[in-house]
Write a protein that holds these residues in place. Structure first.
Motif, PDB file in Angstrom:
ATOM      1  N   LEU A   1       0.827  -1.210   0.000  1.00  0.00           N
ATOM      2  CA  LEU A   1       0.000   0.000   0.000  1.00  0.00           C
ATOM      3  C   LEU A   1       0.861   1.259   0.000  1.00  0.00           C
ATOM      4  CD1 LEU A   1      -2.747  -1.056   2.591  1.00  0.00           C
ATOM      5  CD2 LEU A   1      -2.933  -1.015   0.096  1.00  0.00           C
ATOM      6  N   VAL A   2       1.962   1.235   0.770  1.00  0.00           N
ATOM      7  CA  VAL A   2       2.878   2.380   0.801  1.00  0.00           C
ATOM      8  C   VAL A   2       3.482   2.620  -0.586  1.00  0.00           C
ATOM      9  CG1 VAL A   2       5.122   3.165   1.640  1.00  0.00           C
ATOM     10  CG2 VAL A   2       3.425   2.290   3.248  1.00  0.00           C
ATOM     11  N   ALA A   3       3.892   1.545  -1.231  1.00  0.00           N
ATOM     12  CA  ALA A   3       4.498   1.679  -2.557  1.00  0.00           C
ATOM     13  C   ALA A   3       3.525   2.326  -3.539  1.00  0.00           C
ATOM     14  CB  ALA A   3       4.941   0.302  -3.072  1.00  0.00           C
ATOM     15  N   GLU A   4       2.253   1.895  -3.509  1.00  0.00           N
ATOM     16  CA  GLU A   4       1.270   2.475  -4.415  1.00  0.00           C
ATOM     17  C   GLU A   4       0.964   3.918  -4.034  1.00  0.00           C
ATOM     18  OE1 GLU A   4      -3.241   1.707  -6.205  1.00  0.00           O
ATOM     19  OE2 GLU A   4      -2.276   0.173  -4.970  1.00  0.00           O
ATOM     20  N   ALA A   5       0.875   4.182  -2.735  1.00  0.00           N
ATOM     21  CA  ALA A   5       0.593   5.545  -2.288  1.00  0.00           C
ATOM     22  C   ALA A   5       1.698   6.499  -2.724  1.00  0.00           C
ATOM     23  CB  ALA A   5       0.433   5.574  -0.763  1.00  0.00           C
ATOM     24  N   GLU A   6       2.953   6.050  -2.605  1.00  0.00           N
ATOM     25  CA  GLU A   6       4.069   6.894  -3.016  1.00  0.00           C
ATOM     26  C   GLU A   6       4.087   7.098  -4.532  1.00  0.00           C
ATOM     27  OE1 GLU A   6       7.210   5.909   0.646  1.00  0.00           O
ATOM     28  OE2 GLU A   6       7.282   4.704  -1.202  1.00  0.00           O
ATOM     29  N   ALA A   7       3.669   6.056  -5.268  1.00  0.00           N
ATOM     30  CA  ALA A   7       3.621   6.190  -6.732  1.00  0.00           C
ATOM     31  C   ALA A   7       2.541   7.176  -7.168  1.00  0.00           C
ATOM     32  CB  ALA A   7       3.381   4.817  -7.368  1.00  0.00           C
ATOM     33  N   LEU A   8       1.460   7.275  -6.398  1.00  0.00           N
ATOM     34  CA  LEU A   8       0.342   8.162  -6.742  1.00  0.00           C
ATOM     35  C   LEU A   8       0.549   9.596  -6.260  1.00  0.00           C
ATOM     36  CD1 LEU A   8      -2.711   5.875  -5.862  1.00  0.00           C
ATOM     37  CD2 LEU A   8      -2.031   6.601  -8.154  1.00  0.00           C
ATOM     38  N   SER A   9       1.563   9.822  -5.425  1.00  0.00           N
ATOM     39  CA  SER A   9       1.687  11.126  -4.771  1.00  0.00           C
ATOM     40  C   SER A   9       1.882  12.281  -5.754  1.00  0.00           C
ATOM     41  CB  SER A   9       2.844  11.099  -3.764  1.00  0.00           C
ATOM     42  OG  SER A   9       4.077  10.879  -4.437  1.00  0.00           O
TER      43      SER A   9
ATOM     44  N   PRO B   1     -10.035  10.771  -9.366  1.00  0.00           N
ATOM     45  CA  PRO B   1      -9.753   9.333  -9.272  1.00  0.00           C
ATOM     46  C   PRO B   1      -8.637   9.007  -8.261  1.00  0.00           C
ATOM     47  CG  PRO B   1      -9.985   9.993 -11.563  1.00  0.00           C
ATOM     48  CD  PRO B   1      -9.951  11.262 -10.759  1.00  0.00           C
ATOM     49  N   THR B   2      -7.597   9.889  -8.220  1.00  0.00           N
ATOM     50  CA  THR B   2      -6.498   9.609  -7.302  1.00  0.00           C
ATOM     51  C   THR B   2      -6.944   9.750  -5.855  1.00  0.00           C
ATOM     52  OG1 THR B   2      -4.908  10.420  -8.948  1.00  0.00           O
ATOM     53  CG2 THR B   2      -4.133  10.227  -6.672  1.00  0.00           C
ATOM     54  N   ALA B   3      -7.756  10.781  -5.561  1.00  0.00           N
ATOM     55  CA  ALA B   3      -8.277  10.941  -4.196  1.00  0.00           C
ATOM     56  C   ALA B   3      -9.146   9.749  -3.818  1.00  0.00           C
ATOM     57  CB  ALA B   3      -9.075  12.234  -4.083  1.00  0.00           C
ATOM     58  N   ALA B   4      -9.947   9.277  -4.795  1.00  0.00           N
ATOM     59  CA  ALA B   4     -10.792   8.115  -4.530  1.00  0.00           C
ATOM     60  C   ALA B   4      -9.924   6.883  -4.241  1.00  0.00           C
ATOM     61  CB  ALA B   4     -11.714   7.854  -5.720  1.00  0.00           C
ATOM     62  N   ARG B   5      -8.849   6.744  -5.001  1.00  0.00           N
ATOM     63  CA  ARG B   5      -7.963   5.596  -4.795  1.00  0.00           C
ATOM     64  C   ARG B   5      -7.276   5.685  -3.432  1.00  0.00           C
ATOM     65  NH1 ARG B   5      -7.447   0.577  -4.536  1.00  0.00           N
ATOM     66  NH2 ARG B   5      -5.307  -0.214  -4.713  1.00  0.00           N
ATOM     67  N   TYR B   6      -6.905   6.899  -3.022  1.00  0.00           N
ATOM     68  CA  TYR B   6      -6.303   7.040  -1.696  1.00  0.00           C
ATOM     69  C   TYR B   6      -7.288   6.612  -0.597  1.00  0.00           C
ATOM     70  CZ  TYR B   6      -1.769   9.195  -2.659  1.00  0.00           C
ATOM     71  OH  TYR B   6      -0.476   9.403  -3.035  1.00  0.00           O
ATOM     72  N   ARG B   7      -8.571   6.936  -0.801  1.00  0.00           N
ATOM     73  CA  ARG B   7      -9.562   6.503   0.179  1.00  0.00           C
ATOM     74  C   ARG B   7      -9.653   4.980   0.221  1.00  0.00           C
ATOM     75  NH1 ARG B   7     -12.191  11.229  -1.649  1.00  0.00           N
ATOM     76  NH2 ARG B   7     -13.374  10.084  -3.235  1.00  0.00           N
ATOM     77  N   GLU B   8      -9.585   4.370  -0.954  1.00  0.00           N
ATOM     78  CA  GLU B   8      -9.597   2.908  -1.001  1.00  0.00           C
ATOM     79  C   GLU B   8      -8.357   2.328  -0.313  1.00  0.00           C
ATOM     80  OE1 GLU B   8      -9.843   2.040  -5.118  1.00  0.00           O
ATOM     81  OE2 GLU B   8     -11.970   2.570  -5.301  1.00  0.00           O
ATOM     82  N   LEU B   9      -7.200   2.982  -0.584  1.00  0.00           N
ATOM     83  CA  LEU B   9      -5.977   2.505   0.064  1.00  0.00           C
ATOM     84  C   LEU B   9      -6.081   2.623   1.584  1.00  0.00           C
ATOM     85  CD1 LEU B   9      -3.185   4.005  -2.242  1.00  0.00           C
ATOM     86  CD2 LEU B   9      -4.023   1.653  -2.172  1.00  0.00           C
TER      87      LEU B   9
END
Length: 409
Positions: free
Chosen positions: A205-213, A220-228
Motif C-alpha cells: 500500500l505504501v508503494a502504491e501511495a508513493e507512486a500516486l503522490s 480518481p487519485t483521491a478516490a484511490r487514496y480513500r480505497e488505500l
C-alpha cells in the motif's frame, strides 16, 4: 515377722506380695528390719503407680504414637508381672489393660483421621485437576495462565496420596498445563504471522501511495487514496517496529498529493475551514475518552469518531498538524494500551525486539562503512544513494531501540 494388707516378711527375710492367685515372692531382705523391707517394696509399688499415671497422661494429652505407647505399656507390665513390689498389683494390671484399650481407640481414631485427610486431599486434587482441564481450553491467556500457576502452588501445599493415585492425578494436571501452553504458543505464533502479513500488505500500500503522490488526476487519485486507506485499516497492525514507519510513509505520500490538490483548489478554503471546526469538535470528543478505562468500549467509541472524522474531508494545511496531532495522541494512547496488553501476554516479544535491534544496528554499521568506501573512491553518486538508504535504516533502528526501551531493556 512383719506384714501389711498387701504383703509380709517372714522370719527368713523373704518378702511376699498377696495376689488373687495367692502369695508371690517379691524378694529377700537381709539388711535391716522387716518394716524397712516392706517400706522398700511399697516404694517400688508407688514408683510403678507414678509411672503408669504419667503414661496415662501422655497418652491422653500428647501425640505419643500408638507403637511407642504400647512399648511403654509392655515395659510396665513386665515390671508388674515380675512381682517386685508390694501393693495392689491387680489394680495396676487393670489400669494397664484400660490403657491398652485407650491406645487402641486412639490408634483407630488416628487411622480414621488419616483416612479422612487422605479423602479430603484426594478430593482437593481431583478438583484442581478438573479446573486445570477446564482452563486448558480457555482463551483468556493471561488470567488462565496466572490461575494455573496458582493451582500449582495449591497442589504443592496438599499432602501426597498413595503413589499410584498421586501420579495419575499429577499426570492429568501436568497434561492440562502443557495443553494450555501449547495452545497459547500457537495463538501467539498465529498472531505474529498475522502481523507479518499486515506488514507485507502495508508495504504494498505504501508503494502504491508513493507512486500516486505526484498525480494531478485529482478525483480518481483521491478516490484511490480513500480505497488505500480502507485497505490499510483492514490489514490490521504490523509489528510495532514497522508500523509507525510504514504509516509515516503512507501518510506522507498522501500529504504530498493532497497538498498539491489543495494548492490547486484554493477556493475550497472556506469548506476546509468548516471541516476544521468539525474536526476540532471531534478531537475534543476523542480527548474525553482519556484516560482509558474499558479498552474495548474506548476503542469502539474512537472508531466511530474516526469514521466521522474521515468523512469530513480535509482542513486548511497549516491547521492540520495541530488538530490531527490531537487525534493521533488519543489514537497512540489506545495503541499503547493495546500494545501493553499484548506484551503482557507475549513474553517472547522482548527477545524478538532485541534480535531485530541487533540486525538493524549491523545494517546501519555496514551502510556507514560502504559510504566511507564510496567517498574514498570518489563515487559521490553512490555515496549519496547509500546516505538516503542509511537514513531509512537509522529511522528503523531508532524506532526499534525505542521499542526495546519500553520492554525495560
Amino acid at each position: 515377722m512383719s506384714s501389711d494388707p498387701w504383703g509380709r516378711v517372714d522370719e527368713t527375710g523373704t518378702v511376699y506380695v498377696r495376689t488373687a492367685d495367692g502369695e508371690q515372692v517379691v524378694g529377700s531382705w537381709a539388711a535391716g528390719s522387716p518394716e524397712e523391707a516392706l517400706a522398700y517394696f511399697e516404694r517400688k509399688y508407688e514408683g510403678l503407680v507414678v509411672e503408669i499415671g504419667l503414661l496415662e497422661k501422655r497418652v491422653q494429652t500428647t501425640d505419643l504414637s500408638a507403637k511407642d505407647a504400647q512399648t511403654a505399656i509392655d515395659h510396665l507390665r513386665e515390671q508388674v508381672d515380675a512381682h517386685h513390689a508390694v501393693g495392689d498389683l491387680a489394680a495396676l494390671r487393670e489400669r494397664l489393660d484400660k490403657l491398652v484399650k485407650t491406645v487402641e481407640s486412639r490408634r483407630e481414631e488416628r487411622k480414621q483421621q488419616r483416612a479422612k485427610q487422605s479423602d479430603e486431599a484426594r478430593k482437593a486434587k481431583e478438583d484442581l485437576v478438573v479446573e486445570a482441564e477446564q482452563l486448558a481450553q480457555s482463551d483468556q491467556w493471561r488470567a488462565a495462565g496466572e490461575r494455573l500457576r496458582s493451582l500449582v502452588d495449591t497442589w504443592k501445599g496438599l499432602p501426597r496420596l498413595d503413589r499410584k493415585s498421586d501420579d495419575e492425578l499429577w499426570h492429568r494436571f501436568s497434561h492440562a498445563r502443557s495443553a494450555f501452553s501449547k495452545r497459547r504458543k500457537a495463538h501467539f505464533a498465529q498472531l505474529d504471522a498475522q502481523r507479518e502479513e499486515a506488514r507485507q500488505t502495508k508495504e504494498r500500500l505504501v508503494a502504491e501511495a508513493e507512486a500516486l503522490s505526484g498525480s494531478t488526476d485529482w478525483g480518481p487519485t483521491a478516490a484511490r487514496y480513500r480505497e488505500l486507506m480502507a485497505e490499510w485499516k483492514a490489514a490490521g497492525r504490523a509489528q510495532r517496529e514497522h508500523e509507525d514507519d510504514l504509516w509515516n510513509r503512507f501518510r506522507g505520500a498522501q500529504d504530498v498529493f493532497f497538498a498539491a490538490r489543495s494548492s490547486v483548489f484554493a477556493e475550497r478554503d472556506a469548506e476546509q475551514s468548516e471541516n476544521l471546526k468539525l474536526k476540532e469538535e471531534l478531537a475534543g470528543e476523542a480527548e474525553k475518552l482519556l484516560p482509558i478505562g474499558d479498552l474495548k468500549s474506548v476503542r469502539a467509541a474512537f472508531r466511530s469518531i474516526n469514521e466521522r472524522w474521515e468523512a469530513i474531508g480535509h482542513v486548511p494545511r497549516d491547521a492540520r498538524p495541530k488538530v490531527e496531532g490531537r487525534m493521533h495522541a488519543v489514537e497512540r494512547a489506545i495503541q499503547d494500551a493495546e500494545e501493553t496488553e499484548w506484551r503482557r501476554t507475549n513474553p517472547e516479544a522482548r527477545a524478538r525486539a532485541a534480535g531485530l535491534t541487533g540486525q538493524l544496528q549491523a545494517a546501519v554499521d555496514k551502510l556507514k562503512a560502504q559510504i566511507e568506501q564510496a567517498r574514498a573512491q570518489g563515487n559521490s553518486s553512490k555515496a549519496d544513494k547509500l546516505e538516503r538508504e542509511l537514513e531509512g535504516r537509522q529511522a528503523l533502528l531508532d524506532q526499534a531501540l525505542k521499542g526495546l526501551q519500553e520492554f525495560g531493556g
